[in-house]
Structures are given as structure tokens and as C-alpha cells.
Design an enzyme around this catalytic site. Structure first.
Site, PDB file in Angstrom:
ATOM      1  CD  GLU A 229      -3.145  68.089  31.984  1.00 19.85           C
ATOM      2  OE1 GLU A 229      -3.528  68.692  33.037  1.00 19.85           O
ATOM      3  OE2 GLU A 229      -1.630  68.143  31.944  1.00 19.85           O
TER       4      GLU A 229
ATOM      5  CG  ASP B 221       3.948  65.258  32.659  1.00 23.54           C
ATOM      6  OD1 ASP B 221       3.215  65.302  33.396  1.00 23.54           O
ATOM      7  OD2 ASP B 221       3.938  66.311  31.892  1.00 23.54           O
TER       8      ASP B 221
ATOM      9  CG  HIS C 234      -1.106  73.615  39.077  1.00 32.09           C
ATOM     10  ND1 HIS C 234      -2.138  74.101  38.182  1.00 32.09           N
ATOM     11  CD2 HIS C 234       0.127  73.669  38.167  1.00 32.09           C
ATOM     12  CE1 HIS C 234      -1.536  74.540  37.088  1.00 32.09           C
ATOM     13  NE2 HIS C 234      -0.281  74.185  36.910  1.00 32.09           N
TER      14      HIS C 234
ATOM     15  NE  ARG D 153     -22.560  67.650  40.765  1.00 34.50           N
ATOM     16  CZ  ARG D 153     -23.500  67.306  40.289  1.00 34.50           C
ATOM     17  NH1 ARG D 153     -23.968  66.989  39.432  1.00 34.50           N
ATOM     18  NH2 ARG D 153     -24.714  67.997  41.183  1.00 34.50           N
TER      19      ARG D 153
HETATM   20  O1  F6P Z   1       5.291  69.713  33.364  1.00 38.83           O
HETATM   21  C1  F6P Z   1       4.605  68.874  32.902  1.00 38.83           C
HETATM   22  C2  F6P Z   1       3.006  69.510  33.496  1.00 38.83           C
HETATM   23  O2  F6P Z   1       3.004  69.008  34.597  1.00 38.83           O
HETATM   24  C3  F6P Z   1       1.762  68.843  32.745  1.00 38.83           C
HETATM   25  O3  F6P Z   1       1.423  67.502  33.238  1.00 38.83           O
HETATM   26  C4  F6P Z   1       0.844  69.899  32.889  1.00 38.83           C
HETATM   27  O4  F6P Z   1      -0.071  69.776  31.916  1.00 38.83           O
HETATM   28  C5  F6P Z   1       1.487  71.068  32.903  1.00 38.83           C
HETATM   29  O5  F6P Z   1       3.118  70.754  33.104  1.00 38.83           O
HETATM   30  C6  F6P Z   1       1.080  72.207  33.410  1.00 38.83           C
HETATM   31  O6  F6P Z   1       1.924  73.230  33.411  1.00 38.83           O
HETATM   32  P1  F6P Z   1       1.655  74.742  34.101  1.00 38.83           P
HETATM   33  O7  F6P Z   1       1.816  74.433  35.365  1.00 38.83           O
HETATM   34  O8  F6P Z   1       2.477  75.655  33.268  1.00 38.83           O
HETATM   35  O9  F6P Z   1       0.035  75.017  33.754  1.00 38.83           O
END
Ligand code: F6P
Length: 392
Positions: free
Chosen positions: A238, A142, A311, A305
Site C-alpha cells: 500500500e 509490518d 484490515h 481489477r
Molecule cells: O500498524 C501498521 C499498519 O498495520 C500499517 O501496515 C497500515 O497501513 C496501518 O497500520 C493501518 O492503520 P489503521 O488501522 O490506523 O488504518
């Protein structure tokens, strides 16, 4: 000295490089490093592994973290304390009675905590309220920590997001579609901002400023279609939120209540990502009759779409920048421990590795839209020219 190291929160590319930097510097200085597993969870439960330098060859070039990670809040039981003064006292008591004894249980003299805005504030609390040595290393995709110009892992994620956003152009173009791409960063929009600009996204929506669906999306798409652009890429954080006015006027599938009712994570932060906003946006756009009519005038069916990068933004291997930065952070963290320092965070300032106070350094850095940041100006500049009339 026996030095503990843990990696906590969401994983970012380059964590193994920090671990390797710490281990090689400790080897040179004659200290032992013990790996604490699963972030604060392993710290509380005494879960460790040895970090033998002979078995970690070139660890800095690998992704993930060999120490595993978890989102564990050691202060979860006092998170919702109502009275701020009482909460402060409860935290101090918790540090003294629960966290400090873990140093002896783990057999460590100092701790290096590696993570972002969940993991490092816990380390800061620990450093503030005990005489044990605690050093922080900023890693988060982030890029939202005050104390460093760039946090570790950020540029690897920017590259991953940029590549996918750019690749999606070929399929969006072939099908003449609108592609709404959801990019991580719930509260801070650095990742969609940088990858959106770098990949040439047509519309970029950030979480720091509420957006107006009609003005910021539909009107722009209409203009693009009128000017004969046949496909459109939206890079959307998001964590985006529409203005109240736009929510009421433009949205058919969600209301203000949808945002008020979002679940919270263990640190008490609203889980905006759980909304899956790209899907909502895609549905809203497809339902928009005026937009549909504009597309039809050009003999194109309006098809939207959604695609969630999720991740995949922290997957794979770190880029060269993050491998080097991770090693430099790890080496400096170990040097600080060696000198008996505590309550500090390593940081990147310009091209130099510096240090700052951990408590200050972990405060959240967002790009204030009201300031004249050159990056936000750049975003405005490049996206505002993306729907001008095509030369015949
Ligand atoms: O660490 C921050 C972050 O990468 C955010 O950008 C993201 O929304 C969140 O972690 C995702 O978290 P998790 O891996 O717990 O789903």
C-alpha cells in the site's frame, strides 16, 4: 506488585496471547495485573479493566485485543517542535509532568506496553526519562522493528495474505484478468514480500524501492502475454512510490504533488495507504494503449481489477505460531518486571526469546534493497522466471 498492560496502535494477531502470558505468569509469581484500555489513550484517561485469570480461559487462542487499542500519541502536542534540543527537553518535561503521575493514578508499579513503531517509542521515552519500570513487547503486522527477528502477528498476516492472493488466482484466471492486490505495510514491505513469494504472485512491488511502471510492470505484463500467460497477479504494498521519472513519463492520473500532499497521522507519518494505490495502478494499466494492444493480439480484453486486503490482514484468530510466540513474549515480559528490569523489549532471536534495549529495539527495520538479502534475491529469482516462454 500491580502491573499495568496496554495494547496500542494497529492491532496484530496474538495480542491476547501476550495478555494471557502476562496474566498466567503474574498469577504464578503472586502479582496483580490490571488491563489499561485503548493503549495510551486509556493510560492518559485512567480507563482500566480487571484481568481475572479465571475469566480468561484460553485467551491466547482468540483474535483482537480484550484491552482494545487506539492510535494515540501522548506527545502529539509537541510533535512538531522545530528545535531538536528543545523538543527533547519538552518530551522529558511532558514525561515528568503528564505521564509519570499516571502510574499513581492507575495504581500501578510497572507497565508492559504491547505494540509496534507507534506505541513502543512512547514506552521507550517513558523508560528513558523516569524511574518507573517499563517493558515493551513487539507486535506489528509490518514486522519492521530492529530488535526482533519476527514481530508478533506477522506470520498470521502472512498466511492470511497468502491465502487470499492464492485464492484470487481462480477468479483472475476464469476472467483472464490482471488482479492488483494491495497489501498492508506502508513503509515496510515484509508482508507483501513474504505473501507475494509464498502465493506465487507474478509481480511484487515493495515500498522500500521506487518502481518504474513501464519497466517493472508493463514490460513484464507484455512479456507474460506474449508468452501466453492469461492471468496475472500483482502483490503491491500500500506504500509503493513510483520513481520521479516514471511518475512524469507513465502516469496520467497522479503527479509528484499527490505524494507531497498526503495527510499525516497523529505520529506525523505520511498516510500513504490513503492513496489506495492499487486503484491508481489499475486505472493506469487499463489506460495503456500498448498493453491493451498486446492483450488483443491474444484475443483477450485488457481488464484490471484492484483489491485491497486492508484490515482483513489482522482479522480473525492468530495462527499457532503467534499464539505460542505471544505467550512466550508475555511470560518473559512478566519475568522482567518481576526482576525489576526496565527499558527492555522482549524479542525473538532465532528460536529463543531474548531481550534488547527498548530504545534500540524499536528502530525501524526495512530490508535495504541495496544489500544482498537472500529474500530479495529470492523475490527476483521466482518472479523473473514467471514470464518465460511456455513450452509448446
Ligand atoms: O500498524 C501498521 C499498519 O498495520 C500499517 O501496515 C497500515 O497501513 C496501518 O497500520 C493501518 O492503520 P489503521 O488501522 O490506523 O488504518
Amino acid at each position: 506488585m500491580r502491573v499495568g498492560i496496554l495494547t496500542g496502535g494497529g492491532d496484530a494477531l496474538g495480542l491476547n496471547a501476550v495478555i494471557y502470558g502476562v496474566v498466567v505468569k503474574a498469577f504464578e509469581l503472586g502479582h496483580e495485573v490490571v488491563g489499561i484500555l485503548k493503549g495510551w489513550k486509556g493510560f492518559l484517561n485512567n480507563e482500566t479493566r480487571s484481568l481475572d485469570i479465571t475469566k480468561l480461559n484460553d485467551l491466547h487462542a482468540t483474535g483482537g485485543t480484550v484491552l482494545f487499542s487506539s492510535r494515540t500519541n501522548p506527545f502529539a502536542s509537541i510533535r512538531d517542535h522545530e528545535n531538536p534540543k528543545g523538543k527533547e527537553e519538552a518530551i522529558r518535561k511532558h514525561v515528568r509532568e503528564v505521564l509519570v503521575p499516571k502510574f499513581d493514578a492507575l495504581g500501578i508499579d510497572a507497565l508492559i506496553a504491547v505494540g509496534g513503531d507507534d506505541t513502543l517509542p512512547v514506552a521507550a521515552r517513558l523508560a528513558e526519562n523516569c524511574d518507573k519500570k517499563v517493558i515493551g513487547v513487539p507486535t506489528t503486522i509490518d514486522n519492521d522493528l530492529m530488535g526482533t527477528d519476527y514481530s508478533l502477528g506477522f506470520w498470521s498476516s502472512v498466511q492470511l495474505a497468502t491465502t487470499t492472493l492464492e485464492n484470487l488466482q481462480t477468479t483472475a484466471k476464469s476472467q483472464q484478468r490482471v488482479s492488483v492486490v494491495e497489501v498492508m505495510g506502508q513503509n515496510a514491505g515484509w508482508l507483501p514480500l513474504m505473501s507475494g513469494i509464498a502465493s506465487g504472485a507474478d509481480i511484487i512491488l515493495l515500498p522500500e524501492t521506487c518502481f518504474d511502471l513501464q519497466k517493472d510492470v508493463i514490460d513484464v505484463l507484455v512479456k507474460r502475454v506474449q508468452n501466453s500467460y492469461i492471468y496475472h497477479i500483482l502483490a503491491v504494498s500500500e506504500g509503493v512510490i513510483p520513481t520521479d521519472e516514471s511518475l512524469e513519463r507513465d502516469f496520467k492520473t497522479i503527479t509528484k504533488e499527490t505524494f507531497d500532499k498526503l495527510p499525516k497521522d497523529v505520529f506525523g507519518d505520511s498516510k500513504r495507504a490513503s492513496l489506495n494505490f492499487s486503484k491508481i495502478l489499475a486505472k493506469e494499466l487499463e489506460k495503456n494503449a500498448a498493453l491493451k494492444a498486446e492483450f488483443q493480439k491474444k484475443n483477450v480484453e485488457l481488464e484490471v481489477r484492484d483489491f485491497v486486503l486492508g484490515h482483513s490482514m489482522q482479522a480473525g484468530i492468530p495462527n499457532a505460531f503467534d499464539r505460542i510466540l505471544g505467550l512466550r513474549f508475555g511470560v518473559r515480559a512478566m519475568e522482567l518486571v518481576h526482576k525489576g528490569k526496565t527499558g527492555l523489549m522482549v524479542s525473538l532471536r532465532g528460536t529463543k526469546i531474548e531481550t534488547c534495549g527498548l530504545t534500540e529495539g524499536v528502530k525501524q527495520r526495512v530490508e535495504d534493497p541495496k544489500t544482498t538479502s537472500d529474500l530479495l534475491a529470492l523475490k527476483r529469482l521466482v518472479t523473473s522466471t514467471k514470464h518465460v516462454s511456455k513450452k509448446k
